[in-house]
Design an enzyme around this catalytic site. Sequence first.
Site, PDB file in Angstrom:
ATOM      1  N   ASN A  11     -28.686   6.616  29.936  1.00  0.00           N
ATOM      2  CA  ASN A  11     -28.810   5.627  28.729  1.00  0.00           C
ATOM      3  C   ASN A  11     -27.679   4.634  28.783  1.00  0.00           C
ATOM      4  OD1 ASN A  11     -28.471   5.029  25.904  1.00  0.00           O
ATOM      5  ND2 ASN A  11     -29.924   6.426  25.198  1.00  0.00           N
ATOM      6  N   ASP A  13     -27.290   2.186  26.221  1.00  0.00           N
ATOM      7  CA  ASP A  13     -27.220   1.614  25.072  1.00  0.00           C
ATOM      8  C   ASP A  13     -25.673   1.197  24.599  1.00  0.00           C
ATOM      9  OD1 ASP A  13     -29.691   2.427  24.354  1.00  0.00           O
ATOM     10  OD2 ASP A  13     -29.336   3.963  23.256  1.00  0.00           O
ATOM     11  N   HIS A  14     -24.744   2.187  25.110  1.00  0.00           N
ATOM     12  CA  HIS A  14     -23.376   2.006  24.963  1.00  0.00           C
ATOM     13  C   HIS A  14     -22.587   1.022  25.696  1.00  0.00           C
ATOM     14  CE1 HIS A  14     -23.788   4.319  21.457  1.00  0.00           C
ATOM     15  NE2 HIS A  14     -24.000   5.558  22.069  1.00  0.00           N
ATOM     16  N   ARG A  22     -18.020  -7.926  20.953  1.00  0.00           N
ATOM     17  CA  ARG A  22     -17.427  -9.320  21.018  1.00  0.00           C
ATOM     18  C   ARG A  22     -18.486 -10.473  21.154  1.00  0.00           C
ATOM     19  NH1 ARG A  22     -11.779  -9.876  22.989  1.00  0.00           N
ATOM     20  NH2 ARG A  22     -10.789  -8.598  21.428  1.00  0.00           N
ATOM     21  N   HIS A  47     -32.523   2.469  23.715  1.00  0.00           N
ATOM     22  CA  HIS A  47     -32.993   2.681  22.473  1.00  0.00           C
ATOM     23  C   HIS A  47     -32.764   1.326  21.821  1.00  0.00           C
ATOM     24  CE1 HIS A  47     -32.614   5.211  18.465  1.00  0.00           C
ATOM     25  NE2 HIS A  47     -33.558   4.331  18.351  1.00  0.00           N
ATOM     26  N   ARG A  49     -32.838  -0.030  18.563  1.00  0.00           N
ATOM     27  CA  ARG A  49     -32.945   0.341  16.996  1.00  0.00           C
ATOM     28  C   ARG A  49     -33.538  -0.575  16.219  1.00  0.00           C
ATOM     29  NH1 ARG A  49     -29.794   5.223  16.397  1.00  0.00           N
ATOM     30  NH2 ARG A  49     -30.095   5.110  14.225  1.00  0.00           N
ATOM     31  N   ARG A  53     -28.352  -2.417  16.604  1.00  0.00           N
ATOM     32  CA  ARG A  53     -26.880  -2.280  16.929  1.00  0.00           C
ATOM     33  C   ARG A  53     -26.325  -2.419  18.230  1.00  0.00           C
ATOM     34  NH1 ARG A  53     -26.243   3.930  14.529  1.00  0.00           N
ATOM     35  NH2 ARG A  53     -27.582   3.055  12.819  1.00  0.00           N
ATOM     36  N   HIS A  54     -27.053  -1.900  19.083  1.00  0.00           N
ATOM     37  CA  HIS A  54     -26.683  -2.030  20.344  1.00  0.00           C
ATOM     38  C   HIS A  54     -27.605  -2.599  21.290  1.00  0.00           C
ATOM     39  CE1 HIS A  54     -28.876   1.848  20.559  1.00  0.00           C
ATOM     40  NE2 HIS A  54     -27.892   2.537  20.026  1.00  0.00           N
ATOM     41  N   GLU A  74     -36.568   4.180  23.897  1.00  0.00           N
ATOM     42  CA  GLU A  74     -36.490   5.292  22.769  1.00  0.00           C
ATOM     43  C   GLU A  74     -36.724   4.300  21.687  1.00  0.00           C
ATOM     44  OE1 GLU A  74     -32.762   6.842  22.474  1.00  0.00           O
ATOM     45  OE2 GLU A  74     -33.163   8.072  24.488  1.00  0.00           O
ATOM     46  N   THR A 104     -25.759   8.159  15.144  1.00  0.00           N
ATOM     47  CA  THR A 104     -26.761   8.338  16.325  1.00  0.00           C
ATOM     48  C   THR A 104     -27.879   9.074  15.970  1.00  0.00           C
ATOM     49  OG1 THR A 104     -26.737   9.302  18.733  1.00  0.00           O
ATOM     50  CG2 THR A 104     -25.403  10.566  17.059  1.00  0.00           C
ATOM     51  N   THR A 105     -28.884   9.693  17.042  1.00  0.00           N
ATOM     52  CA  THR A 105     -29.951  10.102  16.627  1.00  0.00           C
ATOM     53  C   THR A 105     -29.710  11.792  16.072  1.00  0.00           C
ATOM     54  OG1 THR A 105     -31.238   8.736  18.104  1.00  0.00           O
ATOM     55  CG2 THR A 105     -32.421  10.422  17.006  1.00  0.00           C
ATOM     56  N   GLU A 155     -38.950  15.893  24.538  1.00  0.00           N
ATOM     57  CA  GLU A 155     -37.614  15.878  24.860  1.00  0.00           C
ATOM     58  C   GLU A 155     -36.951  16.635  23.687  1.00  0.00           C
ATOM     59  OE1 GLU A 155     -35.812  12.311  26.095  1.00  0.00           O
ATOM     60  OE2 GLU A 155     -33.735  12.922  25.491  1.00  0.00           O
ATOM     61  N   HIS A 198     -29.151  14.625  24.462  1.00  0.00           N
ATOM     62  CA  HIS A 198     -28.335  14.432  23.410  1.00  0.00           C
ATOM     63  C   HIS A 198     -26.984  15.397  23.691  1.00  0.00           C
ATOM     64  CE1 HIS A 198     -26.734  12.809  19.795  1.00  0.00           C
ATOM     65  NE2 HIS A 198     -27.859  12.069  19.574  1.00  0.00           N
ATOM     66  N   GLY A 199     -25.799  14.610  23.607  1.00  0.00           N
ATOM     67  CA  GLY A 199     -24.537  15.143  23.700  1.00  0.00           C
ATOM     68  C   GLY A 199     -24.189  15.857  24.903  1.00  0.00           C
ATOM     69  N   GLY A 220     -26.357   9.546  27.990  1.00  0.00           N
ATOM     70  CA  GLY A 220     -25.787   8.172  27.547  1.00  0.00           C
ATOM     71  C   GLY A 220     -24.255   8.544  27.317  1.00  0.00           C
TER      72      GLY A 220
HETATM   73  N1  PXP Z   1     -32.297  11.459  24.190  1.00  0.00           N
HETATM   74  C1  PXP Z   1     -32.529  10.649  22.798  1.00  0.00           C
HETATM   75  C2  PXP Z   1     -33.975  10.872  22.682  1.00  0.00           C
HETATM   76  C3  PXP Z   1     -31.513  10.077  22.244  1.00  0.00           C
HETATM   77  O1  PXP Z   1     -31.986   9.708  20.962  1.00  0.00           O
HETATM   78  C4  PXP Z   1     -30.297   9.964  22.905  1.00  0.00           C
HETATM   79  C5  PXP Z   1     -29.289   9.052  22.216  1.00  0.00           C
HETATM   80  O2  PXP Z   1     -29.800   7.883  22.039  1.00  0.00           O
HETATM   81  C6  PXP Z   1     -30.114  10.624  24.217  1.00  0.00           C
HETATM   82  C7  PXP Z   1     -30.934  11.119  25.049  1.00  0.00           C
HETATM   83  C8  PXP Z   1     -28.567  10.370  24.680  1.00  0.00           C
HETATM   84  O3  PXP Z   1     -27.903  11.166  23.985  1.00  0.00           O
HETATM   85  P1  PXP Z   1     -26.193  10.907  24.367  1.00  0.00           P
HETATM   86  O4  PXP Z   1     -25.866   9.402  24.242  1.00  0.00           O
HETATM   87  O5  PXP Z   1     -25.610  11.780  23.408  1.00  0.00           O
HETATM   88  O6  PXP Z   1     -26.025  11.245  25.773  1.00  0.00           O
END
Ligand code: PXP
Length: 261
Positions: A11, A13-14, A22, A47, A49, A53-54, A74, A104-105, A155, A198-199, A220
């Site tokens: 992922n 996103d970040h 910036r 994702h 959103r 935001r990202h 996502e 976050t989600t 998921e 997630h996480g 991510g």
């Molecule tokens: N899966 C889903 C459905 C998510 O919403 C996210 C966070 O955007 C992730 C996976 C990845 O989570 P993390 O960034 O905490 O690894």
Amino acid sequence: MAVLPIRLGVNIDHVATVRNARGGRHPDPVKAAEIAIAAGADGITAHLREDRRHILDADVTRLKDRIGKPLNLEMAATAEMVEIARKLKPHAACIVPERRQERTTEGGLDAAGQREALRAVVGELADAGIRVSLFIAAEPTQIEAAVSIGAPVIEIHTGAWCDAIAAGETAAATAEFDRIARGAGLANRAGLAVHAGHGLDFVTAEKIASLGEVVELNIGHFLIGEAIFAGLGAAVRLMRSAMDRGRAQLGAPGTARSRMR
Ligand code: PXP
């Protein structure tokens, strides 16, 4: 029963979060996706959103055009996002709950509480050739709802488990992991493909990979953070090794093999 390989979705996103701090184009999430793929990612997750935001609309278009691996979008189950997904035609879409105020989600989708609305969204996306997953907690009611809605994939939200580990709450972490393992088994027997995310970090990804029913992890925040220290390619390679170590434990007590389908 055969053991299916486990895929890594990175992922990005970040990368966009840092870029947007910036404005401008650097760092480019598409370049990050290309590096992740070269290092062993099986797909890229982004994702889009509601508040942008990202990841931005232009990012998902460029990702779809430029990356040589599957794109997993996502998205919230809104008319705007369904329209975007139907035009973009990513390989997959993961429906997530979304609140503007959250960082976050934070929780899984309440699939059981919105069956009709989700059935329509899943149907529209499937008609466009998109493989749809629902991001849910490993709860029997939610898994049963995913089946009745017609989603081919779930998921499982691993956030509560990862939080319990990070807080040193051993009993809660064990209970959460058992819940995930039971849910993955139930979903697999019901005919669903099971992803998780997630996480996750190196330790938790290795452990989750020891569940044979889980065939994809989407990761991510930890990877992008680790990339600051190790570089993105190195972080992805280490994650791939951690998942392979977990998979190699299959057959050990407390692990499960997945059903071939
Ligand atoms: N899966 C889903 C459905 C998510 O919403 C996210 C966070 O955007 C992730 C996976 C990845 O989570 P993390 O960034 O905490 O690894």
